[in-house]
Design a protein around this motif. Structure first.
Motif, PDB file in Angstrom:
ATOM      1  N   THR A 174      89.781 -33.427  75.998  1.00  0.00           N
ATOM      2  CA  THR A 174      89.138 -34.245  77.017  1.00  0.00           C
ATOM      3  C   THR A 174      87.648 -34.416  76.748  1.00  0.00           C
ATOM      4  O   THR A 174      87.091 -35.508  76.902  1.00  0.00           O
ATOM      5  CB  THR A 174      89.357 -33.621  78.410  1.00  0.00           C
ATOM      6  OG1 THR A 174      90.745 -33.386  78.608  1.00  0.00           O
ATOM      7  CG2 THR A 174      88.840 -34.543  79.501  1.00  0.00           C
ATOM      8  N   LYS A 177      86.745 -37.087  74.260  1.00  0.00           N
ATOM      9  CA  LYS A 177      86.704 -38.433  74.848  1.00  0.00           C
ATOM     10  C   LYS A 177      85.387 -38.669  75.573  1.00  0.00           C
ATOM     11  O   LYS A 177      84.769 -39.737  75.463  1.00  0.00           O
ATOM     12  CB  LYS A 177      87.883 -38.588  75.815  1.00  0.00           C
ATOM     13  CG  LYS A 177      87.943 -39.918  76.541  1.00  0.00           C
ATOM     14  CD  LYS A 177      88.251 -41.053  75.589  1.00  0.00           C
ATOM     15  CE  LYS A 177      88.494 -42.350  76.351  1.00  0.00           C
ATOM     16  NZ  LYS A 177      88.747 -43.485  75.429  1.00  0.00           N
ATOM     17  N   VAL A 178      84.922 -37.665  76.298  1.00  0.00           N
ATOM     18  CA  VAL A 178      83.689 -37.783  77.078  1.00  0.00           C
ATOM     19  C   VAL A 178      82.476 -37.991  76.183  1.00  0.00           C
ATOM     20  O   VAL A 178      81.584 -38.798  76.488  1.00  0.00           O
ATOM     21  CB  VAL A 178      83.496 -36.529  77.960  1.00  0.00           C
ATOM     22  CG1 VAL A 178      82.133 -36.542  78.638  1.00  0.00           C
ATOM     23  CG2 VAL A 178      84.607 -36.425  78.998  1.00  0.00           C
ATOM     24  N   GLY A 180      82.359 -38.914  72.889  1.00  0.00           N
ATOM     25  CA  GLY A 180      82.483 -39.808  71.741  1.00  0.00           C
ATOM     26  C   GLY A 180      81.365 -40.834  71.645  1.00  0.00           C
ATOM     27  O   GLY A 180      80.919 -41.179  70.544  1.00  0.00           O
ATOM     28  N   THR A 185      81.467 -34.755  67.953  1.00  0.00           N
ATOM     29  CA  THR A 185      82.882 -34.435  67.796  1.00  0.00           C
ATOM     30  C   THR A 185      83.187 -33.115  68.490  1.00  0.00           C
ATOM     31  O   THR A 185      82.348 -32.214  68.543  1.00  0.00           O
ATOM     32  CB  THR A 185      83.293 -34.330  66.318  1.00  0.00           C
ATOM     33  OG1 THR A 185      82.692 -33.174  65.723  1.00  0.00           O
ATOM     34  CG2 THR A 185      82.877 -35.571  65.541  1.00  0.00           C
ATOM     35  N   SER A 244      88.045 -35.838  65.699  1.00  0.00           N
ATOM     36  CA  SER A 244      87.645 -35.369  67.026  1.00  0.00           C
ATOM     37  C   SER A 244      88.855 -35.309  67.936  1.00  0.00           C
ATOM     38  O   SER A 244      89.817 -36.066  67.778  1.00  0.00           O
ATOM     39  CB  SER A 244      86.574 -36.291  67.633  1.00  0.00           C
ATOM     40  OG  SER A 244      85.911 -35.664  68.705  1.00  0.00           O
ATOM     41  N   GLY A 245      88.807 -34.371  68.874  1.00  0.00           N
ATOM     42  CA  GLY A 245      89.898 -34.201  69.826  1.00  0.00           C
ATOM     43  C   GLY A 245      91.132 -33.556  69.220  1.00  0.00           C
ATOM     44  O   GLY A 245      92.237 -33.667  69.765  1.00  0.00           O
TER      45      GLY A 245
END
Length: 256
Positions: A174, A177-178, A180, A185, A244-245
């Motif tokens: 999560t 996403k915030v 990015g 990353t 990332s993520g």
């Protein structure tokens, strides 16, 4: 030193021993200035710093007992003061949330106090460390959360600990996403069984236990702290800018 992280500043929680120490040593070897966080073992933290400086790197200590009220504020106050003391520029490029606790107990044996303690250190502390640190982390930075293979492989005897690592993986996903939009990353790295002090009482000096643990991995060996540190170093580098993520499995192919 390969210099790939020259000019970068890193903070590694739980860096006095084990995987955290290996990560701190590797990031420093790559050129980063490393803040070595510790909770209680100041002697071990000093040893980590000595190892870094003897190899030509730079490091300083940050003390904060995680899982206590105000732990994130205490940590960042120590971090800011440490930078000032050595005349370094404020700000952070790489945050590694490594510090964790856990006990081998099944669902029938975990007390409410133990449950709360493991979540306070393993989940609450990283969450608020990031929250309090967002204005310090530079655009293009890295947040790396040390998770565990127990999020993929069921270990009933570590159920509460396993739950905390599952929460940390969701946090990574999560948060990626915030953040990015800032080119920061966020990833998890998941070790398997690693030869560290936390596993010493059942793993070391016990050939049967060692052989059993080694058999989990497709390589038929027990992991070393450097195995994990090298993966973290990649995630911290510019080479991982497009990742990332993710949860990066570093269990040595356990239970394939």
């Amino acid at each position: 030193m390969n210099g790939s992280l020259t000019g970068r500043t890193a903070l590694v929680t739980g860096a006095s021993r084990g995987i955290g120490r290996a990560i701190a040593l590797r990031l420093a070897a790559d050129g980063a200035l490393v803040a070595v966080h510790y909770g209680s073992n100041v002697t071990a933290a000093k040893e980590t710093i000595e190892l870094i400086t003897e190899a030509g790197g730079r490091a300083f200590a940050v003390h904060a007992e995680l899982g206590r009220p105000g732990d994130a504020a205490t940590l960042w106050a120590g971090f800011d003061a440490g930078l000032r003391d050595i005349g370094a520029a404020p700000g952070l490029d790489i945050l590694v949330n490594n510090a964790a606790i856990g006990r081998s107990k099944g669902i029938d044996a975990v007390t409410p106090e133990e449950f709360d303690a493991v979540f306070a250190v393993n989940v609450r502390a990283p969450f608020f460390i990031v929250q309090h640190g967002l204005d310090r982390i530079r655009d293009g930075g890295r947040i790396i959360n040390i998770s565990s293979g127990v999020t993929r492989i069921a270990y009933p005897e570590t159920i509460a600990y396993s739950m905390t690592k599952g929460a940390l993986d969701t946090f990574s996903l999560t948060l990626a996403k915030v953040l990015g939009a800032r080119n920061i990353t966020v990833n998890s790295v998941s070790p398997g069984i690693v030869d560290t002090d936390v596993n010493a009482d059942w793993l070391r000096d016990n050939p049967d236990a060692w052989a059993h643990a080694a058999a989990y991995s497709t390589f038929n060996r027990v992991g070393e702290p450097a195995d994990i540190a090298d993966v973290v170093a990649f995630v911290a580098s510019a080479d991982a800018r497009w990742v990332s993520g993710q949860n990066i499995d570093a269990t040595g192919g356990s239970h394939l």
